[in-house]
Design an enzyme around this catalytic site. Structure first.
Site, mmCIF file in Angstrom:
data_model
loop_
_atom_site.group_PDB
_atom_site.id
_atom_site.type_symbol
_atom_site.label_atom_id
_atom_site.label_comp_id
_atom_site.label_asym_id
_atom_site.label_seq_id
_atom_site.Cartn_x
_atom_site.Cartn_y
_atom_site.Cartn_z
ATOM 1 N N HIS A 1 6.469 -0.087 -16.999
ATOM 2 C CA HIS A 1 7.167 1.122 -17.453
ATOM 3 C C HIS A 1 7.433 1.955 -16.207
ATOM 4 C CE1 HIS A 1 8.352 3.616 -20.825
ATOM 5 N NE2 HIS A 1 7.723 4.651 -20.311
ATOM 6 N N LYS B 1 15.630 7.096 -24.388
ATOM 7 C CA LYS B 1 15.480 7.929 -23.195
ATOM 8 C C LYS B 1 15.357 6.992 -22.010
ATOM 9 C CE LYS B 1 11.451 10.643 -21.768
ATOM 10 N NZ LYS B 1 10.651 11.841 -22.098
ATOM 11 N N LYS C 1 14.627 6.383 -18.030
ATOM 12 C CA LYS C 1 13.911 6.971 -16.904
ATOM 13 C C LYS C 1 14.717 6.733 -15.639
ATOM 14 C CE LYS C 1 10.015 8.507 -18.622
ATOM 15 N NZ LYS C 1 9.648 9.919 -18.508
ATOM 16 N N ASP D 1 15.555 11.067 -18.414
ATOM 17 C CA ASP D 1 14.441 11.862 -17.893
ATOM 18 C C ASP D 1 14.330 11.578 -16.404
ATOM 19 O OD1 ASP D 1 12.165 13.301 -17.418
ATOM 20 O OD2 ASP D 1 10.893 12.241 -18.858
ATOM 21 N N GLU E 1 16.454 15.602 -19.011
ATOM 22 C CA GLU E 1 15.090 16.145 -19.026
ATOM 23 C C GLU E 1 14.578 16.340 -17.606
ATOM 24 O OE1 GLU E 1 12.667 13.873 -21.679
ATOM 25 O OE2 GLU E 1 10.784 14.556 -20.809
ATOM 26 N N ASP F 1 10.300 19.898 -19.253
ATOM 27 C CA ASP F 1 9.118 19.105 -19.606
ATOM 28 C C ASP F 1 7.950 19.481 -18.674
ATOM 29 O OD1 ASP F 1 7.240 17.288 -20.376
ATOM 30 O OD2 ASP F 1 8.299 15.507 -19.715
ATOM 31 N N LYS G 1 4.259 19.340 -25.695
ATOM 32 C CA LYS G 1 3.204 18.334 -25.530
ATOM 33 C C LYS G 1 1.852 19.001 -25.750
ATOM 34 C CE LYS G 1 5.806 15.347 -22.438
ATOM 35 N NZ LYS G 1 5.885 14.622 -21.159
ATOM 36 N N GLU H 1 9.192 11.682 -29.382
ATOM 37 C CA GLU H 1 9.095 10.413 -28.640
ATOM 38 C C GLU H 1 7.667 9.874 -28.791
ATOM 39 O OE1 GLU H 1 9.966 11.437 -24.545
ATOM 40 O OE2 GLU H 1 8.168 12.659 -24.383
#
Ligand code: MUC
Ligand code: MG
Length: 378
Positions: free
Chosen positions: A24, A169, A171, A200, A226, A251, A275, A329
């Site tokens: 990831h 989303k 990255k 993001d 983001e 964020d 969050k 998410e």
């Protein structure tokens, strides 16, 4: 306060370093594993509660690491909690906040465990302690972060076919701006109107990169950007908002209600990623949401890629928010190869279905957890 008869007896922390289903890739780290930080609080009536303080990439994303969270809980926080009234999570948290600085993630895990235990004690879902649910399922975005355009498109197609996700989303930020935008535009072209595509940047861009990137992303049909620039640069975020039509989501800039107040006052974001860990817990996250809503800022239920405990805790709160225009998410458990629940969370029809039982509404598979602890404890 009434005489306390149910007291906190013990606090335990377990670190599980679990493999991810694929690498990831974020601009700040490439994750091949995720180290879950799980916290169990036990009270004198025998009721236990669970919370989670998982972060991303060791110290790459936040200033608390899994190991520092464990040390700070066992060395400083657990002794402060011992003997306090377990039926007042707010009372317990006040004692902690009066006695220590920072430690948002650790405090989030403790607060979640206290609320979980207390809601179980009362026989109600945790969401009832926040006024009750306005929805029983939450739309869930998926992050495409394999680093490879064709693989990301194939993954998105599979998610659409399975009706698991239709918001993606991406990255970006690790490569040069034009290369990243080309990657995003190719994915948006392939998916067309069947999916929403967002990006993001995880703070990777300079102001000049963001000026170039945000304009190009708007033309590519991207819906949301983001945290394009450094979290501390609130003036820069405001400038980018003024220059662009594509919505900007805060964020990493949001470390709880005080930041929310500052960013809302500066009109520096269109959307807040809420969050629970970054906000220092469920109550802090609810305050962030309230400040956002009051400032007409859209709300999005964010994740630190927690496992099932943190994910379902977040969902219990997000289900109570009157407005959640950008969905969530909450896919963290789906990124892991290992299951820790007796009954896995249910993802269907592009949404996470909230469990109905008391507390968090989940049961941990204790035997499996013990086996995982032998394999992956850290
Ligand atoms: C972040 O910055 O939003 C959330 C989803 C994901 O893939 O990474 C996280 C962290
Ligand atoms: Mg983010």
């Amino acid at each position: 306060m009434s005489q306390a008869t149910i007291l906190i007896e013990s606090v335990d922390v377990l670190l599980l370093d679990l493999p991810t289903i694929r690498p990831h890739q974020l601009s700040v780290a490439t994750m091949r594993r995720q180290k879950l930080v799980l916290v169990k609080v036990r009270a004198s009536d025998g009721v236990t509660g669970w919370g989670e303080a998982t972060t991303i990439g060791g110290l790459a994303y936040g200033e608390e690491s899994p190991e520092s969270i464990r040390t700070n809980i066992t060395t400083y926080i657990a002794p402060l909690l011992a003997g306090l009234d377990a039926t007042s999570p707010n009372g317990c948290m006040r004692v902690l906040r009066d006695s220590l600085q920072g430690n948002r993630f650790a405090l989030c895990a403790i607060e979640t465990a206290l609320f979980d235990a207390h809601a179980r004690r009362l026989g109600v879902p945790l969401s009832d302690l926040f006024g009750g649910r306005v929805r029983d399922s939450l739309p869930v975005a998926w992050t495409l972060a394999s680093g490879d355009t064709a693989r990301d498109i194939a993954e998105a197609e599979e998610m659409l076919d399975r009706r698991r996700h239709r918001v993606f989303k991406l990255k970006i930020g690790a490569r040069e701006v034009r290369a990243d935008v080309a990657h995003v535009a190719a994915i948006k072209r392939a998916l067309g109107d069947r999916a929403s595509v967002r990006v993001d940047v995880n703070q990777a861009w300079s102001q000049a990169d963001a000026m170039l990137g945000m304009g190009m992303l708007e033309h590519a049909g991207v819906e949301l950007v983001e945290q394009p620039i450094a979290a501390h640069d609130i003036d820069g975020m405001k400038r980018l908002r003024d220059m662009n039509r594509i919505p900007l989501m805060a964020d990493e800039a949001l470390h709880g209600p005080l930041d929310a107040f500052r960013i809302a006052g500066a009109r520096a974001a269109d959307v807040f990623a809420i969050k629970i860990t970054q906000s220092g817990g469920l109550c802090g996250a609810r305050q962030v949401a309230a400040i956002g809503a009051a400032a007409n800022i859209g709300l999005y239920g964010g994740t630190m890629l927690e496992g099932a405990i943190g994910t379902v805790a977040s969902s219990q709160l997000f289900a109570t928010l009157p407005e959640l225009a950008w969905g969530t998410e909450l896919f963290g458990p789906l990124l892991l190869t290992e299951e820790i629940l007796a009954t896995p969370l249910e993802y269907r029809d592009f949404a996470l279905q909230l469990p109905a039982g008391p507390g968090l509404g989940i049961e941990l598979d204790e035997e499996r957890l013990a086996w995982l602890a032998r394999q992956y404890a850290n």
